[in-house]
Design a protein around this motif. Structure first.
Motif, PDB file in Angstrom:
ATOM      1  N   GLU A  30       0.850  -1.191   0.000  1.00  0.00           N
ATOM      2  CA  GLU A  30       0.000   0.000   0.000  1.00  0.00           C
ATOM      3  C   GLU A  30       0.882   1.236   0.000  1.00  0.00           C
ATOM      4  OE1 GLU A  30      -2.706   0.029   3.254  1.00  0.00           O
ATOM      5  OE2 GLU A  30      -3.630  -1.894   2.719  1.00  0.00           O
ATOM      6  N   ARG A  31       0.655   2.132  -0.954  1.00  0.00           N
ATOM      7  CA  ARG A  31       1.389   3.389  -1.010  1.00  0.00           C
ATOM      8  C   ARG A  31       0.421   4.558  -0.885  1.00  0.00           C
ATOM      9  NH1 ARG A  31       4.663  -0.136  -4.110  1.00  0.00           N
ATOM     10  NH2 ARG A  31       6.847  -0.020  -3.435  1.00  0.00           N
ATOM     11  N   TYR A  32       0.922   5.672  -0.431  1.00  0.00           N
ATOM     12  CA  TYR A  32       0.070   6.819  -0.125  1.00  0.00           C
ATOM     13  C   TYR A  32      -0.526   7.416  -1.392  1.00  0.00           C
ATOM     14  CZ  TYR A  32      -1.411  11.263   1.941  1.00  0.00           C
ATOM     15  OH  TYR A  32      -2.147  12.335   2.367  1.00  0.00           O
ATOM     16  N   GLU A  33      -1.833   7.628  -1.372  1.00  0.00           N
ATOM     17  CA  GLU A  33      -2.528   8.214  -2.513  1.00  0.00           C
ATOM     18  C   GLU A  33      -3.383   9.396  -2.100  1.00  0.00           C
ATOM     19  OE1 GLU A  33      -4.684   5.047  -4.382  1.00  0.00           O
ATOM     20  OE2 GLU A  33      -2.863   4.059  -5.123  1.00  0.00           O
ATOM     21  N   GLY A  34      -3.005  10.027  -0.990  1.00  0.00           N
ATOM     22  CA  GLY A  34      -3.762  11.169  -0.494  1.00  0.00           C
ATOM     23  C   GLY A  34      -4.732  10.779   0.598  1.00  0.00           C
ATOM     24  N   LYS A 176       3.318   5.988   3.321  1.00  0.00           N
ATOM     25  CA  LYS A 176       4.498   6.666   2.782  1.00  0.00           C
ATOM     26  C   LYS A 176       5.775   5.884   3.065  1.00  0.00           C
ATOM     27  CE  LYS A 176       2.496  11.317   3.058  1.00  0.00           C
ATOM     28  NZ  LYS A 176       2.650  12.693   3.569  1.00  0.00           N
ATOM     29  N   GLU A 202      -1.650  18.089   4.720  1.00  0.00           N
ATOM     30  CA  GLU A 202      -1.563  17.580   3.353  1.00  0.00           C
ATOM     31  C   GLU A 202      -0.587  18.377   2.495  1.00  0.00           C
ATOM     32  OE1 GLU A 202      -5.239  16.890   1.401  1.00  0.00           O
ATOM     33  OE2 GLU A 202      -6.086  15.709   3.036  1.00  0.00           O
ATOM     34  N   ARG A 225       8.116  15.445  -8.090  1.00  0.00           N
ATOM     35  CA  ARG A 225       6.662  15.305  -8.034  1.00  0.00           C
ATOM     36  C   ARG A 225       6.158  15.226  -6.594  1.00  0.00           C
ATOM     37  NH1 ARG A 225       4.351  14.644 -12.851  1.00  0.00           N
ATOM     38  NH2 ARG A 225       5.639  13.977 -14.621  1.00  0.00           N
ATOM     39  N   THR A 226       6.858  14.509  -5.749  1.00  0.00           N
ATOM     40  CA  THR A 226       6.402  14.325  -4.374  1.00  0.00           C
ATOM     41  C   THR A 226       6.566  15.604  -3.555  1.00  0.00           C
ATOM     42  OG1 THR A 226       6.939  11.976  -4.513  1.00  0.00           O
ATOM     43  CG2 THR A 226       6.660  12.900  -2.310  1.00  0.00           C
ATOM     44  N   ARG A 229       3.854  17.848  -4.679  1.00  0.00           N
ATOM     45  CA  ARG A 229       2.589  17.385  -4.104  1.00  0.00           C
ATOM     46  C   ARG A 229       2.412  17.912  -2.689  1.00  0.00           C
ATOM     47  NH1 ARG A 229       2.838  11.585  -1.749  1.00  0.00           N
ATOM     48  NH2 ARG A 229       3.873  12.886  -0.162  1.00  0.00           N
ATOM     49  N   VAL A 415       9.057   6.373  -5.957  1.00  0.00           N
ATOM     50  CA  VAL A 415       8.286   7.164  -4.999  1.00  0.00           C
ATOM     51  C   VAL A 415       8.635   6.814  -3.558  1.00  0.00           C
ATOM     52  CG1 VAL A 415       6.293   5.599  -4.856  1.00  0.00           C
ATOM     53  CG2 VAL A 415       5.964   8.056  -4.532  1.00  0.00           C
ATOM     54  N   GLU A 419       9.249   9.701  -0.918  1.00  0.00           N
ATOM     55  CA  GLU A 419       8.480   9.879   0.316  1.00  0.00           C
ATOM     56  C   GLU A 419       9.411  10.066   1.516  1.00  0.00           C
ATOM     57  OE1 GLU A 419       5.472  10.543   0.405  1.00  0.00           O
ATOM     58  OE2 GLU A 419       4.214   9.267  -0.860  1.00  0.00           O
TER      59      GLU A 419
END
Length: 448
Positions: A30-34, A176, A202, A225-226, A229, A415, A419
């Protein structure tokens, strides 16, 4: 690059073979998607006379994480956090077993375990030092037991750093940190013990400026990108042949870019001038640029030795020193070096690269001490086997070994490194300095 074995291991036939032949079983991570940092409840516990239980509770509340200190039969938990600071001798280590054994089966898939201890050198007695150092063996072993994409990590606190936990707990409890396990982080050891918590969970980097070298592709692109974000204005730097990719990425993210060779004599001055003219200063400096020129030492050419070392550690030193000399790294800023598992464990045919990456660790740890008085931190991310374009050139057998010989039985994604960098850059991580974080799925041989 896709991992075909992982896909095979999750179809019906593959599951049967993996189970009955004892083959590696790489879970889907599982990776962070918001959204919320933790999708589920966290159970907390503490040894008798633990010092930070209240700080843990306060940190989880600030992170808007659902938490309880009372286990419920049959309830599933996304995270387990244990305050081990009160363990003062070897006999007291049984508190770990007493807390974890009854609840480990209640940990969800891709769950998180965090143990909080006291920096052993600051523990106060010989018995306490024994017990606190023992936490490393416990956590690293537990990290190899939990399975299912779950992780276990250890956080050591220096005296006075108890209220600086939130950012670190948020990272280690969230998706993350999907590819970070069996790691040890120290908070407050350079003398910085207070932090400025971000206004927006966030967008913790809102209003910050970040410079990333080697930014156009791979790990550097993920970093850009991160960080964007998380709210940062990003500046990418890369070599002239990659200018088109670099410009397109910078334009997409609404940032700036610098084209040049970081090893050039005038590179530090050129970078400093660009930063000063366009942004005034930076808050985050990520020295991501690096190359390999692999040969066994007996066949190594001097120019390939020097180039690898200069790009990885020589040029970053010079650039950072110039930015510091001109006051172009803001108070509360951070410098992040990229090392490698090769710099920790060594690698056949990479004496130049491993020397350079080990040098990054030495440089950053010295830098952390030097800039602490200015409220600036410095840390290292040390990736393991990462799924980048570079792996396509690795022979199949070596590639598969690199993927499987860690607790996750798979390679990491760019990613995952990004993170970790974003966590170090978070204003709430202002007491985290001088650390080396392995983003490697917990390598089983050669390094943690």
């Amino acid at each position: 690059m896709s991992d075909r074995y992982q896909d095979l291991a999750h179809n019906p036939i593959g599951k049967f073979l993996v189970k009955n032949l004892g083959l590696p079983n790489p879970p889907y991570l599982e990776r962070y998607e918001g959204g919320p940092l933790v999708q589920g409840s966290v159970l907390t516990g503490s040894a008798t006379q633990g010092d930070v239980a209240k700080a843990v509770t306060a940190a989880l509340k600030a992170l808007k994480v659902e938490a309880t200190g009372v286990p419920a039969q049959g309830k599933r938990y996304k995270g387990l956090v244990f305050d081990a600071t009160g363990i003062a001798d070897a006999a007291g280590l049984v508190a770990l077993q007493q807390f974890f054994t009854p609840v480990l089966r209640q940990l969800q898939g891709s769950g998180r375990v965090v143990v909080v201890g006291t920096v052993p050198e600051e523990a106060g007695s010989e018995g306490a030092r024994v017990a606190q150092r023992a936490l490393e063996g416990f956590t690293r072993s537990l990290a190899k037991e939990v399975g299912g994409g779950s992780t276990a990590n250890l956080v050591y606190l220096a005296p006075g750093a108890e209220t600086s936990l939130a950012s670190t707990l948020g990272f280690f409890l969230s998706p993350k940190s999907a590819y970070v396990s069996g790691q040890v982080v120290r908070i407050g050891t350079t003398g910085i013990t207070s932090v400025t918590d971000p206004v927006d969970l966030e967008k913790p980097l809102a209003g910050k400026v970040a410079l990333v070298t080697g930014a156009s592709r791979g790990l550097g692109e993920a970093d850009m990108r991160t960080l964007a974000r998380d709210g940062a204005t990003v500046i990418g730097l890369d070599v002239p042949p990659l200018e088109a990719d670099l410009k397109a990425l910078a334009d997409e993210l609404g940032g700036g870019y610098i084209v040049g060779d970081i090893t050039a004599e005038d590179a530090p001055a050129t970078i400093a001038a660009y930063v000063k003219e366009n942004y005034g200063a930076v808050d985050v400096v990520v020295h991501n640029a690096g190359i390999t020129r692999d040969k066994r030492l007996r066949n190594m050419k001097p120019e390939n030795w020097q180039l690898v070392v200069d790009i990885s550690v020589g040029a970053p030193q010079r650039i950072t020193d110039e930015l510091l000399a001109q006051g172009l790294i803001n108070e509360g800023g951070t410098v992040i070096g990229i090392a490698s598992i090769a710099g920790i464990a060594g690698n056949n045919g990479q004496t130049n690269y491993a020397s350079a990456k080990a040098g990054v660790i030495g440089w950053i740890q010295a830098l952390a001490e030097r800039v602490a008085g200015d409220g600036i931190t410095a840390n290292v991310v040390a990736p393991g086997f990462m799924e980048t374009e570079m792996v396509k050139t690795i022979p199949l057998g070596i590639r598969e070994a690199g993927r499987r010989m860690n607790s996750m039985s798979q390679g990491g994604q760019p990613v995952d490194v990004a993170e970790a960098i974003a966590w170090f850059a978070n204003p709430g991580s202002g007491a985290v300095s001088g650390n080396v974080l392995g983003v490697n799925g917990q390598m089983l041989l050669g390094a943690s």
